[in-house]
Design an enzyme around this catalytic site. Structure first.
Site, PDB file in Angstrom:
ATOM      1  N   GLY A  48      55.985 -93.829 107.426  1.00 34.62           N
ATOM      2  CA  GLY A  48      55.836 -94.229 106.025  1.00 34.62           C
ATOM      3  C   GLY A  48      56.844 -95.260 105.544  1.00 34.62           C
ATOM      4  CG  ASP A 107      55.651 -84.067  98.360  1.00 38.79           C
ATOM      5  OD1 ASP A 107      55.847 -83.418  97.321  1.00 38.79           O
ATOM      6  OD2 ASP A 107      54.526 -84.188  98.864  1.00 38.79           O
ATOM      7  CB  VAL A 157      50.866 -91.847  95.705  1.00 38.45           C
ATOM      8  CG1 VAL A 157      50.841 -91.575  94.221  1.00 38.45           C
ATOM      9  CG2 VAL A 157      52.062 -91.186  96.362  1.00 38.45           C
TER      10      VAL A 157
HETATM   11  C1  PRP Z   1      56.073 -88.016 104.668  1.00 38.32           C
HETATM   12  C2  PRP Z   1      57.141 -88.964 104.142  1.00 38.32           C
HETATM   13  C3  PRP Z   1      58.393 -88.186 104.315  1.00 38.32           C
HETATM   14  C4  PRP Z   1      57.963 -86.748 104.173  1.00 38.32           C
HETATM   15  C5  PRP Z   1      58.309 -86.273 102.807  1.00 38.32           C
HETATM   16  O1  PRP Z   1      55.975 -88.206 106.034  1.00 38.32           O
HETATM   17  O2  PRP Z   1      57.163 -90.170 104.851  1.00 38.32           O
HETATM   18  O3  PRP Z   1      58.969 -88.394 105.568  1.00 38.32           O
HETATM   19  O4  PRP Z   1      56.529 -86.714 104.339  1.00 38.32           O
HETATM   20  O5  PRP Z   1      57.893 -84.937 102.631  1.00 38.32           O
HETATM   21  P1  PRP Z   1      58.884 -83.764 102.212  1.00 38.32           P
HETATM   22  O6  PRP Z   1      59.808 -84.307 101.184  1.00 38.32           O
HETATM   23  O7  PRP Z   1      57.939 -82.733 101.650  1.00 38.32           O
HETATM   24  O8  PRP Z   1      59.589 -83.268 103.424  1.00 38.32           O
HETATM   25  P2  PRP Z   1      54.731 -87.678 106.899  1.00 38.32           P
HETATM   26  O9  PRP Z   1      55.116 -86.389 107.553  1.00 38.32           O
HETATM   27  O10 PRP Z   1      53.473 -87.677 106.068  1.00 38.32           O
HETATM   28  O11 PRP Z   1      54.644 -88.777 108.046  1.00 38.32           O
HETATM   29  P3  PRP Z   1      54.346 -90.349 107.955  1.00 38.32           P
HETATM   30  O12 PRP Z   1      55.537 -90.990 107.301  1.00 38.32           O
HETATM   31  O13 PRP Z   1      54.166 -90.779 109.368  1.00 38.32           O
HETATM   32  O14 PRP Z   1      53.077 -90.547 107.130  1.00 38.32           O
END
Ligand code: PRP
Length: 183
Positions: A48, A107, A157
């Site tokens: 991300g 998040d 989002v």
């Molecule tokens: C998302 C984002 C953060 C994490 C935040 O990554 O990039 O790393 O979730 O979530 P949290 O605050 O609840 O721990 P994701 O696991 O979706 O992977 P990506 O970045 O490859 O989409």
């Protein structure tokens, strides 16, 4: 990709490309000042944070190195458990270094909390965090995010690195995904 190309899958744009650019420039200037005279390792969290890292690092005017981690949170569905598995570790050794974790979104805050402790335990001199986006839940979690780009409402989002099923990452703005896409 411009959000207009997927207008039927988006309910609204929350942060425009211009707003992101302006805020990234402000963050870069603040971070430059905070680390003046120091050597800084930027640690991006895949996937991300790719867009944010690319723009932030180029807007910064102090010398930096860039490295990446990929982590996966154990948990069911979208609920994060706080137990994190490293899928790709850093190439760099953070011992004795100043580290800035570059995240797209906080998040639950659990990923970041785990990551900051992990890098601190490896002997980094300092571990700080910059996140472009923050969801309301994260404000309640005890994780120290020094720099935040934008606080968001609690909506699903996508864009500017954020995905749904690996789609929408290349959108230039941050937008709310229409529920019809995922329900
Ligand atoms: C998302 C984002 C953060 C994490 C935040 O990554 O990039 O790393 O979730 O979530 P949290 O605050 O609840 O721990 P994701 O696991 O979706 O992977 P990506 O970045 O490859 O989409």
């Amino acid at each position: 990709m411009d959000v207009s190309k997927v207008a039927d899958q988006i309910t609204k744009v929350l942060v425009t490309e211009e707003q992101i650019k302006a805020r990234v420039a402000e963050l870069a200037a603040e971070i430059d000042a905070a680390y003046a005279g120091k050597e800084l390792l930027l640690v991006g969290v895949l996937k991300g944070a790719v867009m944010f890292m690319a723009d932030l690092s180029r807007a910064m005017q102090i010398p930096t190195q860039v490295d990446w981690m990929a982590v996966s949170s154990y948990g069911s569905g979208t609920v994060s458990s706080g137990v994190v598995r490293i899928l790709k570790d850093l190439d760099a050794d953070v011992l004795g270094r100043h580290v800035l974790i570059v995240e797209d979104i906080v998040d639950s805050g659990l990923t970041l909390s785990w990551l900051a402790h992990n890098l601190t335990n490896r002997g980094a001199v300092s571990v700080k965090v910059v996140a472009l986006l923050r969801k309301p839940e994260a404000a309640k979690v005890d994780v120290n995010v020094e720099w935040i780009g934008f606080d968001l409402p609690n909506e699903f989002v996508v864009g500017y690195g954020l995905d749904y099923n690996e789609n929408y990452r290349s959108l230039t703005s941050v937008a709310v995904l229409s529920p019809k896409v995922y329900s």
